[in-house]
Write a protein that holds these residues in place. Structure first.
Motif, mmCIF file in Angstrom:
data_model
loop_
_atom_site.group_PDB
_atom_site.id
_atom_site.type_symbol
_atom_site.label_atom_id
_atom_site.label_comp_id
_atom_site.label_asym_id
_atom_site.label_seq_id
_atom_site.Cartn_x
_atom_site.Cartn_y
_atom_site.Cartn_z
ATOM 1 N N PRO A 98 0.824 -1.206 0.000
ATOM 2 C CA PRO A 98 0.000 0.000 0.000
ATOM 3 C C PRO A 98 0.862 1.263 0.000
ATOM 4 C CG PRO A 98 -0.395 -1.327 1.979
ATOM 5 C CD PRO A 98 0.670 -1.992 1.211
ATOM 6 N N VAL A 99 0.506 2.210 -0.876
ATOM 7 C CA VAL A 99 1.236 3.477 -0.951
ATOM 8 C C VAL A 99 0.324 4.677 -0.683
ATOM 9 C CG1 VAL A 99 3.059 2.608 -2.464
ATOM 10 C CG2 VAL A 99 0.997 3.574 -3.468
ATOM 11 N N GLN A 100 -0.992 4.475 -0.763
ATOM 12 C CA GLN A 100 -1.972 5.523 -0.444
ATOM 13 C C GLN A 100 -3.174 4.864 0.211
ATOM 14 O OE1 GLN A 100 -3.148 7.616 -3.962
ATOM 15 N NE2 GLN A 100 -1.067 8.218 -4.494
ATOM 16 N N VAL A 155 4.049 -0.448 7.540
ATOM 17 C CA VAL A 155 3.169 -0.600 6.379
ATOM 18 C C VAL A 155 3.208 -2.071 5.960
ATOM 19 C CG1 VAL A 155 2.790 0.072 3.981
ATOM 20 C CG2 VAL A 155 3.570 1.768 5.638
ATOM 21 N N PRO A 156 2.047 -2.699 5.826
ATOM 22 C CA PRO A 156 2.031 -4.123 5.460
ATOM 23 C C PRO A 156 2.401 -4.349 3.988
ATOM 24 C CG PRO A 156 -0.200 -3.269 5.533
ATOM 25 C CD PRO A 156 0.696 -2.158 5.992
ATOM 26 N N SER A 169 -3.345 -14.357 -7.170
ATOM 27 C CA SER A 169 -3.892 -14.586 -5.846
ATOM 28 C C SER A 169 -3.104 -13.747 -4.850
ATOM 29 C CB SER A 169 -3.784 -16.072 -5.491
ATOM 30 O OG SER A 169 -4.247 -16.292 -4.181
ATOM 31 N N VAL A 170 -3.806 -13.025 -3.981
ATOM 32 C CA VAL A 170 -3.188 -12.187 -2.957
ATOM 33 C C VAL A 170 -3.863 -12.493 -1.630
ATOM 34 C CG1 VAL A 170 -2.764 -9.823 -2.201
ATOM 35 C CG2 VAL A 170 -2.811 -10.332 -4.625
ATOM 36 N N VAL A 171 -3.069 -12.639 -0.585
ATOM 37 C CA VAL A 171 -3.619 -12.879 0.751
ATOM 38 C C VAL A 171 -3.434 -11.610 1.575
ATOM 39 C CG1 VAL A 171 -3.502 -14.291 2.832
ATOM 40 C CG2 VAL A 171 -3.034 -15.324 0.602
ATOM 41 N N LEU A 172 -4.555 -11.031 2.007
ATOM 42 C CA LEU A 172 -4.526 -9.819 2.823
ATOM 43 C C LEU A 172 -4.305 -10.186 4.291
ATOM 44 C CD1 LEU A 172 -7.495 -7.921 1.132
ATOM 45 C CD2 LEU A 172 -5.059 -7.849 0.563
ATOM 46 N N ASP A 173 -3.978 -9.187 5.113
ATOM 47 C CA ASP A 173 -3.615 -9.487 6.504
ATOM 48 C C ASP A 173 -4.769 -9.986 7.362
ATOM 49 O OD1 ASP A 173 -4.900 -7.045 6.700
ATOM 50 O OD2 ASP A 173 -3.312 -6.069 7.838
ATOM 51 N N VAL A 201 -4.400 2.335 -2.563
ATOM 52 C CA VAL A 201 -3.652 2.182 -3.813
ATOM 53 C C VAL A 201 -2.388 1.401 -3.460
ATOM 54 C CG1 VAL A 201 -2.386 3.369 -5.650
ATOM 55 C CG2 VAL A 201 -4.560 4.299 -4.823
ATOM 56 N N PHE A 202 -2.047 0.433 -4.307
ATOM 57 C CA PHE A 202 -0.907 -0.450 -4.060
ATOM 58 C C PHE A 202 0.115 -0.363 -5.187
ATOM 59 C CE2 PHE A 202 -4.683 -2.238 -2.194
ATOM 60 C CZ PHE A 202 -4.284 -2.759 -0.968
#
Length: 155
Positions: A27-29, A38-39, A54-58, A148-149
């Motif tokens: 994440p940048v914004q 920042v994760p 595929s993305v795994v969020l926290d 935003v990433f």
């Protein structure tokens, strides 16, 4: 006889996920960029001319979707998904003013995906490799929660 085995090996590699690369969404914004630290979210991308992300969020949410080059018709699975949003401003925000027009727009190696999370998150993603060189794949993403990433692909 040996020549007839090669297609089987290639198909087996594709089906087993051997042609996948790791990546990360940082994440940048937005709200996630305000956390300390920042994760960074681990991602897996697979495929050659199209494929999956595929993305795994926290929070344990798994976001998945199909990617395809912008110049190609999107895979059937993503046709049912939400229409991608315009991420040109995100490219410029993450990589510098004018980056989208100079390095992404019109590029043959420009791909797009909408990832859907198992807890409802939508994550619009684009990535590009301007000169088709290993290690030069860059991207951006935007979720439906105001984040935003920067997308990194470790190919």
């Amino acid at each position: 006889m040996k020549a007839s085995i090669l297609p089987l090996v290639v198909i087996s590699a594709l089906l087993s996920g051997c042609l996948s690369v790791p990546g990360a969404f940082s994440p940048v914004q937005g709200p996630l960029s305000k956390r300390s630290p920042v994760p960074t979210y681990a991602a897996t991308l697979s495929g050659i001319l199209s494929g999956s992300i595929s993305v795994v969020l926290d929070n344990g949410e798994i976001c998945k979707g199909q990617w395809a080059f912008v110049s190609q018709t999107a895979p059937a699975a993503s046709a049912a998904a939400v229409t991608p949003i315009d991420l040109a401003a995100d490219w410029d925000s993450v990589y510098g003013t004018g980056y989208y027009t100079a390095h992404v727009l019109g590029n043959k190696l420009y791909a797009r995906a909408t990832l859907t999370g198992d807890k409802g998150t939508l994550l619009h993603t684009e990535f590009s490799n301007e000169d088709n060189k290993r290690g030069n794949t860059k991207g951006v993403a935007q979720d439906d929660k105001g984040n935003v990433f920067k997308v990194s692909v470790y190919n």
